[in-house]
Design a protein around this motif. Structure first.
Motif, PDB file in Angstrom:
ATOM      1  N   THR A   1       0.839  -1.192   0.000  1.00 35.24           N
ATOM      2  CA  THR A   1       0.000   0.000   0.000  1.00 35.24           C
ATOM      3  C   THR A   1       0.880   1.250   0.000  1.00 35.24           C
ATOM      4  N   VAL A   2       0.594   2.151  -0.940  1.00 29.69           N
ATOM      5  CA  VAL A   2       1.341   3.411  -0.981  1.00 29.69           C
ATOM      6  C   VAL A   2       0.345   4.562  -1.065  1.00 29.69           C
TER       7      VAL A   2
ATOM      8  N   ALA B   1       3.561  -2.876 -17.747  1.00 30.47           N
ATOM      9  CA  ALA B   1       2.165  -2.692 -17.342  1.00 30.47           C
ATOM     10  C   ALA B   1       1.755  -3.547 -16.150  1.00 30.47           C
ATOM     11  N   ALA B   2       2.621  -4.453 -15.727  1.00 29.70           N
ATOM     12  CA  ALA B   2       2.251  -5.308 -14.590  1.00 29.70           C
ATOM     13  C   ALA B   2       3.161  -5.087 -13.399  1.00 29.70           C
ATOM     14  N   LEU B   3       4.064  -4.103 -13.506  1.00 25.83           N
ATOM     15  CA  LEU B   3       5.088  -3.906 -12.470  1.00 25.83           C
ATOM     16  C   LEU B   3       4.478  -3.729 -11.086  1.00 25.83           C
ATOM     17  N   PHE B   4       3.393  -2.972 -11.001  1.00 27.11           N
ATOM     18  CA  PHE B   4       2.816  -2.651  -9.698  1.00 27.11           C
ATOM     19  C   PHE B   4       1.514  -3.406  -9.446  1.00 27.11           C
ATOM     20  N   SER B   5       1.405  -4.579 -10.027  1.00 25.55           N
ATOM     21  CA  SER B   5       0.121  -5.293  -9.924  1.00 25.55           C
ATOM     22  C   SER B   5      -0.207  -5.715  -8.491  1.00 25.55           C
ATOM     23  N   ASN B   6       0.780  -5.688  -7.599  1.00 23.25           N
ATOM     24  CA  ASN B   6       0.494  -6.031  -6.201  1.00 23.25           C
ATOM     25  C   ASN B   6       0.371  -4.801  -5.313  1.00 23.25           C
ATOM     26  N   VAL B   7       0.367  -3.627  -5.950  1.00 27.79           N
ATOM     27  CA  VAL B   7       0.377  -2.388  -5.167  1.00 27.79           C
ATOM     28  C   VAL B   7      -1.008  -1.740  -5.149  1.00 27.79           C
ATOM     29  N   ASN B   8      -1.494  -1.420  -3.951  1.00 21.39           N
ATOM     30  CA  ASN B   8      -2.690  -0.592  -3.817  1.00 21.39           C
ATOM     31  C   ASN B   8      -2.232   0.828  -3.487  1.00 21.39           C
ATOM     32  N   PHE B   9      -2.912   1.797  -4.049  1.00 20.28           N
ATOM     33  CA  PHE B   9      -2.407   3.145  -3.816  1.00 20.28           C
ATOM     34  C   PHE B   9      -3.529   4.167  -3.725  1.00 20.28           C
ATOM     35  N   GLY B  10      -3.191   5.294  -3.166  1.00 19.64           N
ATOM     36  CA  GLY B  10      -4.095   6.423  -3.121  1.00 19.64           C
ATOM     37  C   GLY B  10      -3.299   7.682  -3.420  1.00 19.64           C
ATOM     38  N   VAL B  11      -3.937   8.677  -4.033  1.00 18.29           N
ATOM     39  CA  VAL B  11      -3.239   9.934  -4.330  1.00 18.29           C
ATOM     40  C   VAL B  11      -4.064  11.115  -3.837  1.00 18.29           C
ATOM     41  N   LEU B  12      -3.408  11.955  -3.084  1.00 20.92           N
ATOM     42  CA  LEU B  12      -4.008  13.219  -2.692  1.00 20.92           C
ATOM     43  C   LEU B  12      -3.218  14.342  -3.347  1.00 20.92           C
TER      44      LEU B  12
ATOM     45  N   GLU C   1      -1.574   2.766 -15.052  1.00 17.91           N
ATOM     46  CA  GLU C   1      -0.941   2.248 -16.267  1.00 17.91           C
ATOM     47  C   GLU C   1       0.027   1.121 -15.945  1.00 17.91           C
ATOM     48  N   LEU C   2       0.679   1.239 -14.796  1.00 18.91           N
ATOM     49  CA  LEU C   2       1.683   0.249 -14.400  1.00 18.91           C
ATOM     50  C   LEU C   2       1.075  -0.875 -13.570  1.00 18.91           C
ATOM     51  N   GLY C   3      -0.248  -0.950 -13.554  1.00 17.88           N
ATOM     52  CA  GLY C   3      -0.905  -2.108 -12.947  1.00 17.88           C
ATOM     53  C   GLY C   3      -1.345  -1.924 -11.512  1.00 17.88           C
ATOM     54  N   ALA C   4      -1.056  -0.778 -10.902  1.00 19.63           N
ATOM     55  CA  ALA C   4      -1.441  -0.572  -9.502  1.00 19.63           C
ATOM     56  C   ALA C   4      -2.950  -0.339  -9.380  1.00 19.63           C
ATOM     57  N   HIS C   5      -3.478  -0.697  -8.212  1.00 20.92           N
ATOM     58  CA  HIS C   5      -4.929  -0.593  -7.996  1.00 20.92           C
ATOM     59  C   HIS C   5      -5.252   0.581  -7.082  1.00 20.92           C
ATOM     60  N   PRO C   6      -6.081   1.529  -7.578  1.00 20.85           N
ATOM     61  CA  PRO C   6      -6.433   2.670  -6.723  1.00 20.85           C
ATOM     62  C   PRO C   6      -7.339   2.235  -5.570  1.00 20.85           C
TER      63      PRO C   6
END
Lengths: 246, 147
Positions: free
Chosen positions: A38-39, A68-79, A109-114
């Protein structure tokens, strides 16, 4: 402002039991981000919709990645933090929180999930960024599975464990969540309730466990009294020895 | 901290050596002999706990009920040469320890990676302790009276 909000989120996260740390964007090795589950990004806006000084290297490195799959295990949020009226005219609006928007899109784009949609805090509001920030962070905690706003949890609130009998009865014969705790490598500690199951120990004032006196009918009163005297005068060493007794 | 169940405090030389090397490889280099006749190791990090417990079990010892609200390590006369009864008393201490060891399969499941029966169909039973175990720890020592 960037730092202030980020540190606030960081300590709130810690208070919820997350194993969190915070960095300036440029302090991340971009490819290492794929190791994070999580980032949460907080990005202010500089110049004409540019990344802030301590995030430009990060953005440059991130822009060059195409996997495109580099961050497929990453959940993220942006403020994003910005001012919707900083630049005059219709064109000005497109710079509003632009780096945050670009980051939000690039991560996907890099596969991360918002975890949640992007937050765009606008300094034009009467109470500044606070309007968007407060609703955005509430959504963030929900997305992270935290039921209450961590800011409302008193820092020193002592955890209240159920009575030992209840803990034991509900542990399914001393299982609890020990296996889960052992598998969690994000922390070196175990849940307090499992520590109870691993080692239930209480202190009882006034009673020294681990000490045994043996009176034999053949013992003389003199030796018994001498024994009691020795024990009484060695309270300190006896107490100390208790710690390694079982 | 990890404590071993070792009835009567009796171990073989090879068991001792394995505990000694385990203290270096998984603990903080200290191996304590407790007042209840057993081994105790400190400074084991969480990630090393399971391997440490497994090594103890490979050395034919275990850590079941060395802590907790149950019967603890059963002690017996520690000086064999003073009593020819030591052998018999030691055997009794071992039987006593085995009899009072919790029956829950949680230990084997959590520490030794034994498989769980499908759908948790098998429920543990503690014939002696029941689901709440004891209100507090319980300690037994078998003494040999002087002749």
């Amino acid at each position: 402002m960037f730092t202030k909000l980020y540190i606030f989120l960081f300590f709130s996260g810690i208070r919820c039991g997350f194993n969190a740390r915070y960095n300036a964007l440029d302090d991340f090795v971009v490819s290492d981000l794929s190791q994070e589950s999580t980032v949460v990004f907080s990005v202010s806006t500089a110049g004409q919709g540019e990344f802030p000084t301590n995030g430009q290297e990060f953005w440059k490195a991130l822009s060059e990645i195409t996997d495109a799959a580099l961050f497929s295990n990453v959940n993220f949020g942006v403020l994003g933090l910005g001012d919707s009226h900083y630049w005059p005219g219709e064109d000005g609006l497109k710079y509003f929180c632009l780096p945050a928007v670009e980051l939000y899109e690039k991560m996907q784009e890099l596969g991360a999930h918002p975890l949640l949609s992007i937050g765009k805090a606008d300094d034009q509001h009467s109470d500044g960024h606070e309007t968007v920030f407060s609703s955005w962070k509430a959504e963030l905690w929900t997305a992270l599975g935290v039921g209450v706003d961590p800011a409302s949890i008193a820092e020193s609130a002592p955890s209240k464990l159920p009575p030992d009998d209840v803990i034991k009865r509900e542990s399914n014969y001393l299982r609890g969540t020990i296996a889960k705790g052992l598998a969690d490598t994000s922390t070196g500690s175990m849940a307090e309730i499992d520590a109870k199951l691993l080692k239930v120990k209480r202190t009882q004032n006034g009673i020294s466990f681990g000490l045994c006196l043996l009176y034999l009918s053949s013992s003389s009163m003199v030796s018994i009294n001498r024994m009691i005297e020795i024990c009484g005068s060695r309270e300190g060493s006896r107490t100390k020895r208790r710690h390694s007794s079982s | 901290m990890m404590r071993v169940r070792l009835p009567g405090g009796v171990c073989t030389t090879s068991q001792w050596l394995r505990m000694d090397s385990l203290a270096d490889s998984h603990g903080n280099g200290t191996l304590k002999l407790t007042t209840r006749q057993t081994f105790q190791m400190h400074g084991i990090l969480k990630r090393n706990l399971k391997p440490a417990v497994q090594e103890v079990n490979r050395a034919l010892m275990d850590t079941i009920a060395a802590c907790g609200d149950v019967n603890r390590n059963v002690m017996c006369n520690p000086i064999p040469h003073q009593s020819e009864l030591h052998g018999a008393v030691y055997e009794f201490a071992k039987r006593l320890s085995a009899h009072l060891t919790p029956h829950t399969s949680a230990y084997h499941e959590i520490w030794l990676d034994k498989q769980v029966v499908g759908g948790n169909a098998v429920v543990d039973v503690e014939p002696i302790y029941g689901p709440t175990y004891l209100p507090r720890k319980f300690k037994i020592a078998v003494a040999v009276p002087p002749r």
